[in-house]
Design an enzyme around this catalytic site. Sequence first.
Site, PDB file in Angstrom:
ATOM      1  N   ASP A 164      -7.769  -7.557   0.272  1.00 43.01           N
ATOM      2  CA  ASP A 164      -6.842  -7.851   1.363  1.00 43.01           C
ATOM      3  C   ASP A 164      -7.560  -7.551   2.661  1.00 43.01           C
ATOM      4  O   ASP A 164      -8.435  -6.694   2.706  1.00 43.01           O
ATOM      5  CB  ASP A 164      -5.596  -6.962   1.291  1.00 43.01           C
ATOM      6  CG  ASP A 164      -5.905  -5.545   1.752  1.00 43.01           C
ATOM      7  OD1 ASP A 164      -6.460  -4.770   0.955  1.00 43.01           O
ATOM      8  OD2 ASP A 164      -5.642  -5.224   2.920  1.00 43.01           O
TER       9      ASP A 164
ATOM     10  N   CYS B  30      -7.289 -28.176   6.573  1.00 42.77           N
ATOM     11  CA  CYS B  30      -6.091 -27.481   7.089  1.00 42.77           C
ATOM     12  C   CYS B  30      -5.497 -28.282   8.255  1.00 42.77           C
ATOM     13  O   CYS B  30      -6.186 -29.113   8.857  1.00 42.77           O
ATOM     14  CB  CYS B  30      -6.445 -26.061   7.515  1.00 42.77           C
ATOM     15  SG  CYS B  30      -7.005 -25.913   9.223  1.00 42.77           S
TER      16      CYS B  30
ATOM     17  N   HIS C 250      -5.874 -21.946   9.938  1.00 41.97           N
ATOM     18  CA  HIS C 250      -7.220 -22.346   9.528  1.00 41.97           C
ATOM     19  C   HIS C 250      -7.941 -21.200   8.801  1.00 41.97           C
ATOM     20  O   HIS C 250      -8.539 -21.405   7.737  1.00 41.97           O
ATOM     21  CB  HIS C 250      -8.063 -22.795  10.734  1.00 41.97           C
ATOM     22  CG  HIS C 250      -9.513 -22.884  10.401  1.00 41.97           C
ATOM     23  ND1 HIS C 250     -10.051 -23.961   9.738  1.00 41.97           N
ATOM     24  CD2 HIS C 250     -10.518 -21.970  10.527  1.00 41.97           C
ATOM     25  CE1 HIS C 250     -11.338 -23.727   9.502  1.00 41.97           C
ATOM     26  NE2 HIS C 250     -11.649 -22.521   9.964  1.00 41.97           N
TER      27      HIS C 250
ATOM     28  N   CYS D 295      -7.515 -28.382  11.567  1.00 49.57           N
ATOM     29  CA  CYS D 295      -8.722 -29.219  11.569  1.00 49.57           C
ATOM     30  C   CYS D 295      -8.399 -30.702  11.386  1.00 49.57           C
ATOM     31  O   CYS D 295      -9.120 -31.566  11.886  1.00 49.57           O
ATOM     32  CB  CYS D 295      -9.680 -28.752  10.472  1.00 49.57           C
ATOM     33  SG  CYS D 295     -10.334 -27.107  10.785  1.00 49.57           S
TER      34      CYS D 295
ATOM     35  N   CYS E 208     -12.962 -29.111   6.710  1.00 50.61           N
ATOM     36  CA  CYS E 208     -11.728 -28.377   6.391  1.00 50.61           C
ATOM     37  C   CYS E 208     -10.521 -29.321   6.395  1.00 50.61           C
ATOM     38  O   CYS E 208     -10.421 -30.216   7.234  1.00 50.61           O
ATOM     39  CB  CYS E 208     -11.530 -27.260   7.408  1.00 50.61           C
ATOM     40  SG  CYS E 208     -10.054 -26.268   7.086  1.00 50.61           S
TER      41      CYS E 208
ATOM     42  N   GLY F 226       0.898   3.802   2.127  1.00 53.66           N
ATOM     43  CA  GLY F 226       1.104   4.456   3.416  1.00 53.66           C
ATOM     44  C   GLY F 226       0.052   5.500   3.709  1.00 53.66           C
ATOM     45  O   GLY F 226      -0.100   5.936   4.848  1.00 53.66           O
ATOM     46  N   GLY F 227      -0.681   5.911   2.673  1.00 50.81           N
ATOM     47  CA  GLY F 227      -1.657   6.990   2.828  1.00 50.81           C
ATOM     48  C   GLY F 227      -2.721   6.685   3.864  1.00 50.81           C
ATOM     49  O   GLY F 227      -2.992   7.494   4.748  1.00 50.81           O
ATOM     50  N   PHE F 228      -3.302   5.493   3.775  1.00 50.89           N
ATOM     51  CA  PHE F 228      -4.426   5.171   4.657  1.00 50.89           C
ATOM     52  C   PHE F 228      -4.019   5.218   6.133  1.00 50.89           C
ATOM     53  O   PHE F 228      -4.712   5.809   6.959  1.00 50.89           O
ATOM     54  CB  PHE F 228      -4.994   3.797   4.298  1.00 50.89           C
ATOM     55  CG  PHE F 228      -6.214   3.423   5.084  1.00 50.89           C
ATOM     56  CD1 PHE F 228      -7.452   3.943   4.747  1.00 50.89           C
ATOM     57  CD2 PHE F 228      -6.126   2.565   6.171  1.00 50.89           C
ATOM     58  CE1 PHE F 228      -8.588   3.611   5.482  1.00 50.89           C
ATOM     59  CE2 PHE F 228      -7.251   2.226   6.907  1.00 50.89           C
ATOM     60  CZ  PHE F 228      -8.482   2.755   6.560  1.00 50.89           C
TER      61      PHE F 228
ATOM     62  N   ASP G  90       0.858  -1.183   0.000  1.00 44.88           N
ATOM     63  CA  ASP G  90       0.000   0.000   0.000  1.00 44.88           C
ATOM     64  C   ASP G  90       0.897   1.237   0.000  1.00 44.88           C
ATOM     65  O   ASP G  90       2.118   1.133   0.087  1.00 44.88           O
ATOM     66  CB  ASP G  90      -0.992  -0.048   1.172  1.00 44.88           C
ATOM     67  CG  ASP G  90      -0.320   0.037   2.531  1.00 44.88           C
ATOM     68  OD1 ASP G  90       0.905   0.284   2.591  1.00 44.88           O
ATOM     69  OD2 ASP G  90      -1.013  -0.145   3.536  1.00 44.88           O
TER      70      ASP G  90
HETATM   71 ZN   LIG Z   1      -9.313 -25.773   9.186  1.00 49.04          ZN
END
Ligand SMILES: [Zn+2]
Length: 376
Positions: A267, A307, A336, A310, A305, A95-97, A93
Site C-alpha cells: 500500500d 486511463c 492516471h 491520457c 496509457c 493505528g500503531g504506525f 492498519d
Molecule cells: Zn494515464
Amino acid sequence: MTTRFSFDLNATDGAARTGVMHTPRGDIRTPAFMPVGTAATVKAMMPESVAATGADILLGNTYHLMLRPTAERIANLGGLHKFMNWDKPILTDSGGFQVMSLADLRKLTENGVTFKSHIDGSKHMLSPERSMEIQKLLGSDIVMCFDECPALPADRDRIAESMRLSMRWAQRSRDAFGDRPGHALFGIQQGGLEQDFREESAKALINVGFDGYAVGGLAVGEGQEAMFGCLDFATDMLPTDKPRYLMGVGKPDDIVGAVKRGIDMMDCVLPSRSGRTGQGFTRHGVVNMKNARHADDPRPLDEACTCPACRNYSRAYLHHVFKSQEMISGMLLTWHNLHYFQQIMGEMRDAIAAGTFAAWEAGFHAGRAQGDIDPL
Ligand SMILES: [Zn+2]
C-alpha cells in the site's frame, strides 16, 4: 462466494509469487497494490473510479477514523464499507504506525499508547485490545496487529526491545480478535534490518498463528538498497502458504523489487498524493505537469496509457489545470497514477504466471532509462 478468508498461491517465478486471496467481499489478486483511503476516501477519486483502475482492495487508517468521525459512529452507520460506498475488501492498519510518529505527543507503556489527537488535542488510548475493537467496529476484512516500530537507524537494543514488545502485543491482538470467520488477522514481523531479530520475530508470529504476515518496520528511511537487502532474508522466514504484505511501499521500482523478493501486497499514498502535486508516473519515470515545457504539448501524459486522463486530455490541458489550481488536476492525475500502479501489478501477475518475470522486469527498467521525464 466464500464465507472464509483463504489464500491460493497459484504460481511462482524465482521468489516472485502470484495468487488470489478469497474473502466474502470478493477476491484479491496478488501481487496486489492497495490504494490508501485515509479518511474513508481515496482523495480526489470516486469509489467506482478506484475500482475501475483495477483495485481489488483499499486500505483504511484506524488512527484517522478513530479520531474523526470515530469508529463507533461508523459502526452505527453500518460500517466502513457502507459509509464510504466501497463494497470490496478493506484492510485497516492498527493505528500503531501513526501514533508512534506523534513523537512527543504520545506515551508508550506495556499496555499500549496514550496520545493527543493532532486535530483537537483530545486524549486517546490505543492498545492491542482497543485496536482490535476499532477495526471490528469499522468492519475491516483484513485486520492488522497492533505493533510498535522504531524509526531507523536505531541501535540494536532499541530494535530488540521494540520487536519483543510488538510480539507480546501480537499475542494480545490474536486473543482479542477471537474467531471471526470471513475476517483475517495479519501479524507484523519487526526487527529492523537485523537478520537475527527478524528470525526471532517470524518464529514468534508463526507460533501464535496468523492468516497473513506483514513485513513491518521498513520504508521508514533506510533507503531502497537496505530495504531490499532485508527483504532478501525476511520473506524467506514467513510461511509460503500465507500472503505477505510489505507496508507503506512505495515507488514503482520499490514495488517491482519487493514483488521480485516474494511480497504479495503493498500500500502507499504515493500515487494519490503525487497526483495532487502535479506528478504523473509513467513507464519512463515521473512527468511533472507544473513544468512549463508541457504548456503547448498536445500529446497525452503517456501515449501507452488507457486511463481517462491520457485518453481524453493533453499535457497542455493537464499543465493548465494544475497551474490554475483546478480540482480536476488532482482528479485526473490521481486516476492516471492509480491506473498505472494497477497496470504494473497486472503485468507482473501475468509475467509470474507465465514464468517470464525476469524479462518483464528487464523491460520495466529499460523503459525507465528511455527518458521524457521531468526533474523533480
Ligand atoms: Zn494515464
